[in-house]
Design a protein around this motif. Structure first.
Motif, PDB file in Angstrom:
ATOM      1  N   PHE A 106      42.217  45.084  34.828  1.00  9.17           N
ATOM      2  CA  PHE A 106      41.845  45.099  36.251  1.00  9.17           C
ATOM      3  C   PHE A 106      41.849  43.684  36.821  1.00  9.17           C
ATOM      4  CE2 PHE A 106      39.034  45.577  39.917  1.00  9.17           C
ATOM      5  CZ  PHE A 106      39.441  46.802  40.427  1.00  9.17           C
ATOM      6  N   TYR A 107      42.332  43.569  38.069  1.00 10.84           N
ATOM      7  CA  TYR A 107      42.344  42.282  38.774  1.00 10.84           C
ATOM      8  C   TYR A 107      41.758  42.482  40.166  1.00 10.84           C
ATOM      9  CZ  TYR A 107      44.191  37.985  40.876  1.00 10.84           C
ATOM     10  OH  TYR A 107      44.326  36.769  41.517  1.00 10.84           O
ATOM     11  N   GLY A 108      40.557  41.932  40.369  1.00 11.86           N
ATOM     12  CA  GLY A 108      39.910  42.030  41.666  1.00 11.86           C
ATOM     13  C   GLY A 108      40.648  41.228  42.723  1.00 11.86           C
ATOM     14  N   HIS A 109      40.635  41.717  43.943  1.00 12.54           N
ATOM     15  CA  HIS A 109      41.371  41.050  45.023  1.00 12.54           C
ATOM     16  C   HIS A 109      40.856  39.618  45.207  1.00 12.54           C
ATOM     17  CE1 HIS A 109      43.575  40.365  48.680  1.00 12.54           C
ATOM     18  NE2 HIS A 109      44.082  41.592  48.622  1.00 12.54           N
ATOM     19  N   PRO A 110      41.757  38.633  45.248  1.00 10.12           N
ATOM     20  CA  PRO A 110      41.310  37.242  45.387  1.00 10.12           C
ATOM     21  C   PRO A 110      40.729  36.900  46.755  1.00 10.12           C
ATOM     22  CG  PRO A 110      43.710  37.392  45.426  1.00 10.12           C
ATOM     23  CD  PRO A 110      43.209  38.753  45.057  1.00 10.12           C
ATOM     24  N   ASP A 111      41.040  37.715  47.758  1.00  7.03           N
ATOM     25  CA  ASP A 111      40.527  37.502  49.114  1.00  7.03           C
ATOM     26  C   ASP A 111      39.175  38.197  49.251  1.00  7.03           C
ATOM     27  OD1 ASP A 111      39.935  37.437  51.815  1.00  7.03           O
ATOM     28  OD2 ASP A 111      41.992  37.820  52.459  1.00  7.03           O
ATOM     29  N   THR A 112      38.127  37.423  49.519  1.00  4.63           N
ATOM     30  CA  THR A 112      36.780  37.977  49.635  1.00  4.63           C
ATOM     31  C   THR A 112      36.710  39.102  50.655  1.00  4.63           C
ATOM     32  OG1 THR A 112      35.831  35.830  49.062  1.00  4.63           O
ATOM     33  CG2 THR A 112      34.376  37.411  50.123  1.00  4.63           C
ATOM     34  N   GLN A 113      37.395  38.945  51.769  1.00  4.35           N
ATOM     35  CA  GLN A 113      37.340  39.939  52.842  1.00  4.35           C
ATOM     36  C   GLN A 113      38.008  41.258  52.454  1.00  4.35           C
ATOM     37  OE1 GLN A 113      35.443  39.232  55.437  1.00  4.35           O
ATOM     38  NE2 GLN A 113      35.103  37.238  54.479  1.00  4.35           N
ATOM     39  N   LYS A 114      38.837  41.247  51.425  1.00  2.00           N
ATOM     40  CA  LYS A 114      39.552  42.458  51.006  1.00  2.00           C
ATOM     41  C   LYS A 114      39.060  42.989  49.668  1.00  2.00           C
ATOM     42  CE  LYS A 114      43.779  41.103  53.444  1.00  2.00           C
ATOM     43  NZ  LYS A 114      45.227  40.798  53.306  1.00  2.00           N
TER      44      LYS A 114
END
Length: 210
Positions: A106-114
């Motif tokens: 799993f790779y969490g979205h690098p953009d905090t807003q997304k």
């Protein structure tokens, strides 16, 4: 059994390939999950041959960003369920006991807003199969302030959203040994930041098996 999960931040540097090769030879993992490969399929395929992990799923990078790969040796009983540019989900079967369990890189979205889209994805993956389940990778988020050291404070709502997603999926942190943090921003002084972004989590059924 061992599994390697590594945010390599690009596999175009020979030093990174050498480090991965040494690690794989020392640990002989069942699965290798690579995040932010920043590489094309052809480059990862050559790496697979070098490592002798010739089977797997490769999600190519988008230009010079992203890229995932989940690799295993020929003869390992792995069935690919689903994958995207944020995850690779497979089912592993033990050939002697016929025991089946899920492994999700799993790779969490690098953009905090997304990043909320990552938690929706995790919950969606959870709903698709009912098996002992292990999830590993770079979630790009922390669960509590103790998992961060330095500079600006972490938004409490961000951390709560991550905790809520883990709870909704019945996933528990497996803990760690070694350094308290897995990422550093490379700065010094008051702006230096250390965070634990990478982890392995599992449901109770998986922990009962292992």
């Amino acid at each position: 059994m061992s599994i390697i999960s590594w945010n390599c931040r690009g596999l175009g540097i020979p030093r990174s390939v050498r480090a991965l090769t040494r690690l794989v030879r020392a640990e002989a993992p069942l699965l290798i999950f690579l995040v932010e490969t920043k590489a094309k399929v052809s480059h990862i395929s050559r790496l697979q041959t070098k490592l002798d992990y010739t089977q797997g799923i490769i999600v190519p990078s988008d230009g010079k960003s992203g890229g995932l790969a989940l690799l295993w040796k020929e003869g390992t009983n792995v069935w690919t369920h689903k994958y995207s540019n944020s995850h690779i989900d497979v089912v592993v079967t033990n050939t002697t006991s016929n025991m089946r369990w899920r492994a999700t890189g799993f790779y969490g979205h690098p953009d905090t807003q997304k990043r909320h889209t990552s938690w929706k994805l995790l919950e969606c993956i959870h709903s698709q199969l009912s098996l002992p389940w292990l999830v590993f990778g770079d979630f790009n988020e922390i669960t509590h302030v103790e998992e961060k050291c330095g500079w600006a404070e972490r938004n409490a709502d961000q951390m709560m959203a991550f905790r809520n997603a883990l709870d909704a999926c019945d996933l528990q942190d497996l803990g760690f040994s070694g350094s308290n943090y897995t990422w550093c921003n490379g700065r010094f002084g008051s702006q230096r930041t250390l965070i634990r972004l990478d982890r392995m989590v599992a449901n109770a059924e998986w922990m009962n098996l292992f």
